[in-house]
Design a protein around this motif. Sequence first.
Motif, mmCIF file in Angstrom:
data_model
loop_
_atom_site.group_PDB
_atom_site.id
_atom_site.type_symbol
_atom_site.label_atom_id
_atom_site.label_comp_id
_atom_site.label_asym_id
_atom_site.label_seq_id
_atom_site.Cartn_x
_atom_site.Cartn_y
_atom_site.Cartn_z
ATOM 1 N N SER A 52 0.691 -1.040 0.045
ATOM 2 C CA SER A 52 -0.035 -0.020 0.055
ATOM 3 C C SER A 52 0.856 1.126 0.022
ATOM 4 O O SER A 52 1.969 1.473 0.717
ATOM 5 C CB SER A 52 -1.021 -0.227 1.163
ATOM 6 N N CYS A 53 0.512 2.295 -0.666
ATOM 7 C CA CYS A 53 1.239 3.539 -0.721
ATOM 8 C C CYS A 53 1.120 4.354 0.676
ATOM 9 O O CYS A 53 2.157 4.940 0.916
ATOM 10 C CB CYS A 53 0.467 4.347 -1.862
ATOM 11 N N THR A 54 0.093 3.976 1.306
ATOM 12 C CA THR A 54 -0.111 4.529 2.711
ATOM 13 C C THR A 54 1.087 3.931 3.504
ATOM 14 O O THR A 54 1.218 4.682 4.450
ATOM 15 C CB THR A 54 -1.237 3.854 3.250
ATOM 16 N N THR A 55 1.540 2.645 3.282
ATOM 17 C CA THR A 55 2.696 2.282 4.201
ATOM 18 C C THR A 55 3.794 3.307 3.848
ATOM 19 O O THR A 55 4.549 3.376 5.188
ATOM 20 C CB THR A 55 3.007 0.814 3.733
ATOM 21 N N LEU A 56 4.130 3.598 2.645
ATOM 22 C CA LEU A 56 5.310 4.416 2.497
ATOM 23 C C LEU A 56 5.268 5.805 3.177
ATOM 24 O O LEU A 56 6.121 6.581 3.855
ATOM 25 C CB LEU A 56 5.595 4.671 0.998
ATOM 26 N N VAL A 57 3.846 6.279 3.052
ATOM 27 C CA VAL A 57 3.516 7.687 3.765
ATOM 28 C C VAL A 57 3.733 7.756 5.178
ATOM 29 O O VAL A 57 4.233 8.483 5.753
ATOM 30 C CB VAL A 57 2.058 8.331 3.475
ATOM 31 N N ALA A 58 3.148 6.512 5.782
ATOM 32 C CA ALA A 58 3.405 6.430 7.228
ATOM 33 C C ALA A 58 4.783 6.103 7.788
ATOM 34 O O ALA A 58 5.142 6.615 8.806
ATOM 35 C CB ALA A 58 2.465 5.045 7.809
ATOM 36 N N ASP A 59 5.640 5.266 7.110
ATOM 37 C CA ASP A 59 6.850 5.299 7.293
ATOM 38 C C ASP A 59 7.583 6.691 7.349
ATOM 39 O O ASP A 59 8.291 6.567 8.248
ATOM 40 C CB ASP A 59 7.578 4.258 6.229
ATOM 41 N N GLU A 60 7.440 7.332 6.507
ATOM 42 C CA GLU A 60 8.150 8.765 6.668
ATOM 43 C C GLU A 60 7.839 9.540 7.754
ATOM 44 O O GLU A 60 8.433 10.173 8.313
ATOM 45 C CB GLU A 60 7.798 9.398 5.284
ATOM 46 N N ILE A 61 6.423 9.426 8.005
ATOM 47 C CA ILE A 61 5.813 10.107 9.151
ATOM 48 C C ILE A 61 6.623 9.635 10.584
ATOM 49 O O ILE A 61 6.816 10.507 11.295
ATOM 50 C CB ILE A 61 4.468 9.915 9.032
ATOM 51 N N THR A 95 4.163 -6.896 2.507
ATOM 52 C CA THR A 95 5.705 -7.100 2.768
ATOM 53 C C THR A 95 5.874 -6.736 4.366
ATOM 54 O O THR A 95 4.893 -6.577 4.942
ATOM 55 C CB THR A 95 6.653 -5.651 2.050
ATOM 56 N N ASP A 96 7.035 -6.767 4.732
ATOM 57 C CA ASP A 96 7.364 -6.829 6.086
ATOM 58 C C ASP A 96 7.080 -5.340 6.495
ATOM 59 O O ASP A 96 6.824 -5.172 7.664
ATOM 60 C CB ASP A 96 8.747 -7.095 6.359
ATOM 61 N N LEU A 97 7.288 -4.520 5.718
ATOM 62 C CA LEU A 97 7.051 -2.987 5.874
ATOM 63 C C LEU A 97 5.499 -2.555 6.406
ATOM 64 O O LEU A 97 5.152 -2.191 7.058
ATOM 65 C CB LEU A 97 7.744 -2.151 4.953
ATOM 66 N N ASP A 98 4.853 -3.143 5.344
ATOM 67 C CA ASP A 98 3.212 -3.250 5.645
ATOM 68 C C ASP A 98 2.752 -3.770 6.830
ATOM 69 O O ASP A 98 2.184 -2.988 7.671
ATOM 70 C CB ASP A 98 2.688 -3.831 4.583
ATOM 71 N N ARG A 99 3.464 -4.974 7.380
ATOM 72 C CA ARG A 99 2.907 -5.531 8.613
ATOM 73 C C ARG A 99 3.510 -4.830 9.687
ATOM 74 O O ARG A 99 2.930 -4.471 10.716
ATOM 75 C CB ARG A 99 3.737 -6.979 8.738
ATOM 76 N N GLU A 100 4.705 -4.006 9.593
ATOM 77 C CA GLU A 100 5.295 -3.131 10.670
ATOM 78 C C GLU A 100 4.523 -2.042 11.119
ATOM 79 O O GLU A 100 4.379 -1.401 12.103
ATOM 80 C CB GLU A 100 6.788 -2.843 10.432
ATOM 81 N N ILE A 101 4.237 -1.453 9.873
ATOM 82 C CA ILE A 101 3.365 0.051 9.855
ATOM 83 C C ILE A 101 2.100 -0.384 10.477
ATOM 84 O O ILE A 101 1.669 0.384 11.449
ATOM 85 C CB ILE A 101 3.199 0.666 8.507
ATOM 86 N N VAL A 102 1.388 -1.375 10.358
ATOM 87 C CA VAL A 102 -0.040 -1.672 10.822
ATOM 88 C C VAL A 102 0.393 -1.755 12.461
ATOM 89 O O VAL A 102 -0.549 -1.351 13.178
ATOM 90 C CB VAL A 102 -0.663 -3.037 10.289
ATOM 91 N N ASN A 103 1.275 -2.657 12.861
ATOM 92 C CA ASN A 103 1.534 -2.637 14.193
ATOM 93 C C ASN A 103 1.874 -1.219 14.931
ATOM 94 O O ASN A 103 1.238 -1.268 16.093
ATOM 95 C CB ASN A 103 2.790 -3.658 14.445
ATOM 96 N N GLN A 104 2.673 -0.550 14.057
ATOM 97 C CA GLN A 104 2.935 0.702 15.004
ATOM 98 C C GLN A 104 1.466 1.623 15.088
ATOM 99 O O GLN A 104 1.402 2.402 16.090
ATOM 100 C CB GLN A 104 3.843 1.684 13.848
ATOM 101 N N CYS A 105 0.394 1.542 13.877
ATOM 102 C CA CYS A 105 -0.680 2.053 14.262
ATOM 103 C C CYS A 105 -1.574 1.808 15.418
ATOM 104 O O CYS A 105 -1.934 2.395 16.065
ATOM 105 C CB CYS A 105 -1.470 1.768 12.726
ATOM 106 N N LYS A 106 -1.425 0.330 15.571
ATOM 107 C CA LYS A 106 -2.118 -0.228 16.640
ATOM 108 C C LYS A 106 -1.483 0.185 17.927
ATOM 109 O O LYS A 106 -2.387 0.856 18.906
ATOM 110 C CB LYS A 106 -1.933 -1.680 16.678
#
Length: 389
Positions: free
Chosen positions: A167-176, A212-223
């Motif tokens: 998801s592109c939102t993953t890359l947006v959240a990663d930068e944030i 990807t692993d980054l998608d999963r990592e960002i979802v965990n950070q959101c939680k």
Amino acid sequence: MVDVSLGLGTFLSTSKHIFESGNEINDVTVVIGNESCDLDSAVSSIIYAYFLCIRFSEEEKDRNVNNGSIIIPVLNIERKYYPLKTEVKYFLNTNNICEDSIVFRNEIDLVKLHEEKKLKLVLVDHHILPEDLQGLENSVIKVIDHRPIDKKSNWSNEVVIIEPVGSCTTLVADEIIKENKNIMTNENVALLIYGTIILDTYCFSETVKRYTDLDREIVNQCKILGKIDISEDDLFNQLKESKNDVSQLSAPQLLIKDMKTVYNIPISTLTTLAQDFLQKVEAHESIKSHCKEFNASVCIILGVDWHEDVHYRDVYVYYEDDSTDNEAPCEAQQKADFIVQHLIDYSLLDLELIKTIYSGYLFKQKDTTWTRKHVIPVVENACKYFIPQ
């Protein structure tokens, strides 16, 4: 600059008000997603614009200046098409973002802003400017995308983040998170990102394999940061239900709901199989009207159906047939045939012809991991080399 301390909804409504007020503005930073305006594009544009506004507000505070700048996200569709984006409207409303606070593509003149040297453009969830904006390259300051890199792309590495994530939102959240993770403590911000990634990855389905692993990592950070308590499965089912709720949409509206255009060929993705859509009484006339509305002689319909953990896809390639029985294939049929051959020869769709119906070809797609973002480059390449006989 807008006071972002009041939250996401206030940022949107205030930014829009300032933009429409007619007050002197020195520059406008526009964050815009792709023309399908799916949930990923919509949320990526809104969240990244909010992030930029916070960043620039803090810079202004440090310098004690107000330079007459504004940052606004733009949904890349006309306002009249917004009701067709059922999951987008549902999820934004759920997070206190009403339609009145949103700026749509037909409500802002990007070309004029560019000519006045006031435009700064951020592209999210795509990295090639559409034909009507081809002259705006010098205004682009940032590109964030998760699609395969288009050969026509020539952005400098300094402005581009393109990575093959779910998801592109993953890359947006990663930068944030890397720059200011406090933004993620805003419940609406975290939930919008969380839900979008879950929908884009089909809730981390092993069948679809779009994460990807980054998608999963960002979802965990959101939680954690957003203190989200709704489960992934529950939210996925809510979003899937809202996306599939097309009970109030006509056949023509279904074709526009999730559509992109490539070389003047509309490519529509449905939340049902194309085979089922073609069984509708009004299907043929709707497709003909659809082609007429977008001045197209060929269109493509990508069907998707999902039952529990089983995924089905099919492909329908239609052409406007203006030939008689005694004539050679018309130009539209030649183009459709050329595209079909490219999809068979140069993609991994693994197509199996089911039947010809109306003036078109219906295929079963055996490899269901291929989506529209993989199909588009193949169609573009076919159109580039097509020469009518």
